[in-house]
Design a protein around this motif. Structure first.
Motif, mmCIF file in Angstrom:
data_model
loop_
_atom_site.group_PDB
_atom_site.id
_atom_site.type_symbol
_atom_site.label_atom_id
_atom_site.label_comp_id
_atom_site.label_asym_id
_atom_site.label_seq_id
_atom_site.Cartn_x
_atom_site.Cartn_y
_atom_site.Cartn_z
ATOM 1 N N GLN A 62 0.812 -1.323 -0.278
ATOM 2 C CA GLN A 62 -0.065 0.064 -0.168
ATOM 3 C C GLN A 62 0.820 1.169 -0.040
ATOM 4 O O GLN A 62 0.925 2.242 0.797
ATOM 5 C CB GLN A 62 -0.935 0.055 1.228
ATOM 6 N N ILE A 63 1.794 1.255 -1.007
ATOM 7 C CA ILE A 63 2.639 2.396 -1.207
ATOM 8 C C ILE A 63 2.906 2.830 -2.596
ATOM 9 O O ILE A 63 2.509 2.052 -3.536
ATOM 10 C CB ILE A 63 4.022 2.132 -0.373
ATOM 11 N N HIS A 64 3.641 3.869 -2.983
ATOM 12 C CA HIS A 64 3.960 4.134 -4.283
ATOM 13 C C HIS A 64 5.316 3.433 -4.190
ATOM 14 O O HIS A 64 6.237 3.679 -3.439
ATOM 15 C CB HIS A 64 4.260 5.754 -4.459
ATOM 16 N N PHE A 65 5.323 2.455 -5.250
ATOM 17 C CA PHE A 65 6.772 1.772 -5.345
ATOM 18 C C PHE A 65 7.161 1.931 -6.756
ATOM 19 O O PHE A 65 6.612 1.428 -7.950
ATOM 20 C CB PHE A 65 6.435 0.493 -5.094
ATOM 21 N N SER A 66 8.629 2.282 -6.919
ATOM 22 C CA SER A 66 9.134 2.475 -7.900
ATOM 23 C C SER A 66 10.514 2.445 -7.794
ATOM 24 O O SER A 66 11.136 2.214 -6.629
ATOM 25 C CB SER A 66 8.808 3.816 -8.808
#
Length: 166
Positions: A62-66
Motif C-alpha cells: 500500500q505504497i507508491h513503489f518505483s
C-alpha cells in the motif's frame, strides 16, 4: 465555460486512451534455472516486466513503489523469496540474492544456491505475480548435464517437480 469543459473532456479522453495503450493484457515471466557443475551452484535468472512487479509490491505494501524507492531492492527480494522457492528431498533450499538489473522496462533478478545434485527431483514453487494478475503465466526453463526442459506455472499450477526430459 463550454470551451473549458470541452478541453477538460478532451484531456481526460487522451489520458484514458494513453493509459489503455500503455497497459497490456498478457502477463508473463521467464525464469532460467541452470546447474553450473563447475561452481556446484544452481544459477537462477528471473525476467519480468518491471512495472508488473512494482504494481504487485505497491498493492501489497500500500505504497507508491518505483526504482526511486529507498527500499526498492529489499522489497523485491522479500517478494521473490516468498513467491519462488526450491525444495529438494523435503528440504527448502536457501536461495542467495545476487542482484538485479532494470533494462528497457524489464527487470532481471539473479539468485543462486549451492547444489551438488542434478536437477531431477527438484520441487519448484513459482507463484510470482499470480495473485495480482490472474492471467499471469510463468515459464521456468531448466538445464543440467542430464536433462533440459520447461515447466509452466499459473494461478492453477503453482508447484511442479522437475522429473525428467520435458
Amino acid at each position: 465555460m463550454i470551451n473549458r469543459l470541452l478541453k477538460s473532456i478532451t484531456i481526460l479522453l487522451f489520458w484514458a486512451v494513453a493509459a489503455n495503450a500503455a497497459a497490456h493484457s498478457y502477463f508473463f515471466g521467464i525464469t532460467d534455472l541452470t546447474l553450473n557443475e563447475s561452481s556446484k551452484k544452481i544459477e537462477i535468472i528471473h525476467q519480468f516486466t518491471a512495472h508488473d512487479l512494482e504494481n504487485a509490491i505497491a498493492e501489497i505494501k500500500q505504497i507508491h513503489f518505483s526504482p526511486e524507492h529507498k527500499q526498492y531492492e529489499l522489497y523485491l527480494k522479500e517478494y521473490i523469496d516468498e513467491h519462488f522457492t526450491l525444495n529438494y528431498s523435503n528440504q527448502d533450499l536457501k536461495l542467495n540474492w545476487v542482484g538485479l538489473e532494470v533494462k528497457r522496462g524489464n527487470i532481471f533478478i539473479y539468485q543462486e544456491v549451492p547444489f551438488e545434485n542434478f536437477l531431477m527431483g527438484l520441487l519448484v514453487k513459482n507463484d510470482l505475480l499470480v495473485n495480482t494478475y490472474p492471467k499471469q503465466i510463468n515459464t521456468l526453463n531448466f538445464q543440467d548435464s542430464t536433462i533440459k526442459g520447461s515447466l509452466t506455472f499459473s494461478a492453477s499450477q503453482k508447484i511442479a517437480k522437475i522429473d525428467g526430459i520435458k
